[in-house]
Scaffold this motif. Structure first.
Motif, PDB file in Angstrom:
ATOM      1  N   ALA A 199       0.826  -1.204   0.000  1.00 44.93           N
ATOM      2  CA  ALA A 199       0.000   0.000   0.000  1.00 44.93           C
ATOM      3  C   ALA A 199       0.860   1.253   0.000  1.00 44.93           C
ATOM      4  O   ALA A 199       0.599   2.210  -0.750  1.00 44.93           O
ATOM      5  N   ALA A 200       1.912   1.265   0.825  1.00 43.68           N
ATOM      6  CA  ALA A 200       2.777   2.442   0.913  1.00 43.68           C
ATOM      7  C   ALA A 200       3.479   2.726  -0.406  1.00 43.68           C
ATOM      8  O   ALA A 200       3.528   3.877  -0.866  1.00 43.68           O
ATOM      9  N   VAL A 201       4.005   1.692  -1.045  1.00 45.62           N
ATOM     10  CA  VAL A 201       4.732   1.879  -2.307  1.00 45.62           C
ATOM     11  C   VAL A 201       3.786   2.295  -3.426  1.00 45.62           C
ATOM     12  O   VAL A 201       4.134   3.119  -4.276  1.00 45.62           O
ATOM     13  N   SER A 202       2.575   1.765  -3.426  1.00 43.92           N
ATOM     14  CA  SER A 202       1.625   2.104  -4.489  1.00 43.92           C
ATOM     15  C   SER A 202       1.252   3.582  -4.460  1.00 43.92           C
ATOM     16  O   SER A 202       0.902   4.163  -5.486  1.00 43.92           O
ATOM     17  N   ILE A 203       1.338   4.205  -3.291  1.00 43.71           N
ATOM     18  CA  ILE A 203       0.966   5.611  -3.156  1.00 43.71           C
ATOM     19  C   ILE A 203       2.181   6.534  -3.180  1.00 43.71           C
ATOM     20  O   ILE A 203       2.166   7.592  -3.814  1.00 43.71           O
ATOM     21  N   ALA A 204       3.255   6.138  -2.503  1.00 45.45           N
ATOM     22  CA  ALA A 204       4.396   7.049  -2.302  1.00 45.45           C
ATOM     23  C   ALA A 204       5.678   6.610  -2.990  1.00 45.45           C
ATOM     24  O   ALA A 204       6.670   7.347  -2.932  1.00 45.45           O
ATOM     25  N   GLY A 205       5.697   5.455  -3.627  1.00 45.36           N
ATOM     26  CA  GLY A 205       6.933   5.000  -4.254  1.00 45.36           C
ATOM     27  C   GLY A 205       7.876   4.360  -3.246  1.00 45.36           C
ATOM     28  O   GLY A 205       7.490   4.007  -2.132  1.00 45.36           O
TER      29      GLY A 205
END
Length: 349
Positions: free
Chosen positions: A266-272
């Motif tokens: 979830a974190a990578v999908s939004i913030a890279g």
């Protein structure tokens, strides 16, 4: 004899629960105060500085006709919320990984999880253009699982198991592998600009829809993390002790890896790819509150949110009016910390 000694350690931890609880509560309260202060600064600072009183009015007395209120509500509030949520999710993910593996170097970016997520997203950009936000999150989850399973698979077939140094080497190799393939895909299918954003890392431009996805994924992952918190505490003292106390270690590890995949994906999908938050924060938290994951998890959430909110503020100020990638700033802190831990572990071998 050693087994009885380990049991006594568990009993001692229970006796010290009250005193450590007080320290953990202090950390939580102080962290929340810093988080609120950082959030107000984050909302007020930008291309056009906005007075803190205006920020307060926009939050509690929103006027849709006011331009400054629109900027705060549509741009700065979701950005600040995303920074806090991403920092919290990455910190909890790193804490769970370190507890499960008993490895102080375990962290989503070092384990190849973040690069696996970014790799999957680059595939989605190239072959499925126009994919919805939920679709990107699902691809990110799949990539996170691929990265974790690849590194753990390498560890299973290595002699002596996955030691801290081997983890770092395997994770680095897998990360470079996924990054190289992602770069090739980006150049071949002309999506380099989109992919470069994910590797730079940042929360600029995040909308409320992205915040909602983070909240949903975070609610699921962190709820599971709290459910297994006590088991992770026992597991962090060794597999043999955990089995002796009746723990289903395989089930705990399976749920723990699911937590890591959900939170990191979830974190990578939004913030890279924002690295090292999951490495730094759990170590600081354990130093402050001890080894009980019933306190490590909530304290890591708050401290991780504080770190990324202030890192995002620094990203706007270091080279104003241009923005520095947040991932670069967290790496400036994380790389020296990583080398310190690696050197300490090497001395312990």
């Amino acid at each position: 004899m050693s087994h009885m000694k380990n049991k006594q350690m568990i009993l001692d931890e229970e006796i010290q629960w009250t005193s450590r609880s007080l320290g953990a509560v202090i950390v939580l309260v102080a962290g929340l105060c810093f988080l609120c202060f950082g959030a107000m600064l984050s909302i007020s600072l930008g291309a056009a500085d906005i007075h803190l009183r205006t920020v307060w009015d926009a939050i509690f007395h929103f006027q849709p006709n006011e331009t400054s209120h629109q900027i705060i509500h549509d741009l700065r509030l979701p950005r600040t919320a995303a920074a806090a949520l991403v920092g919290a999710l990455l910190a909890v993910s790193g804490a769970i990984m370190q507890g499960m593996t008993r490895n102080p170097l375990a962290e989503p970016s070092i384990m190849g999880i973040t690069s696996g997520s970014a790799f999957a997203i680059s595939i989605a950009f190239a072959f499925f253009p126009g994919l919805s936000a939920i679709g990107l999150v699902l691809w990110s989850f799949a990539g996170a699982g691929l990265g974790a399973s690849t590194v753990l698979g390498i560890g299973m077939f290595s002699r002596g198991g996955l030691t801290p140094v081997k983890l770092a080497l395997a994770g680095t190799a897998v990360s470079y592998f996924f990054t190289g393939i992602s770069t090739a895909i980006a150049l071949r299918f002309d999506v380099a600009q989109d992919v470069s954003f994910w590797y730079a890392g940042g929360v600029a431009g995040v909308k409320w829809s992205g915040v909602q996805l983070l909240v949903i994924a975070g609610a699921v992952g962190i709820t599971l993390a709290f459910i297994i918190a006590r088991s992770v505490t026992v597991l962090s003292l060794g597999d043999d002790l955990a089995k002796g106390l009746g723990q289903y270690t395989s089930a705990v590890k399976l749920v723990g890896m699911l937590v890591v995949v959900v939170l990191t994906g979830a974190a990578v999908s939004i913030a890279g790819t924002i690295a090292f938050i999951g490495l730094i924060i759990p170590h600081i938290t354990r130093f402050l509150v001890g080894v009980d994951y019933r306190w490590i998890i909530p304290c890591s959430m708050v401290l991780g949110a504080v770190l990324l909110v202030f890192a995002d503020i620094a990203a706007r100020l270091v080279n104003a009016p241009f923005e520095t990638p947040v991932g670069a700033l967290t790496s400036l802190i994380g790389v020296p910390f990583f080398f310190y831990l690696a050197r300490r572990e090497r001395r312990g071998l």
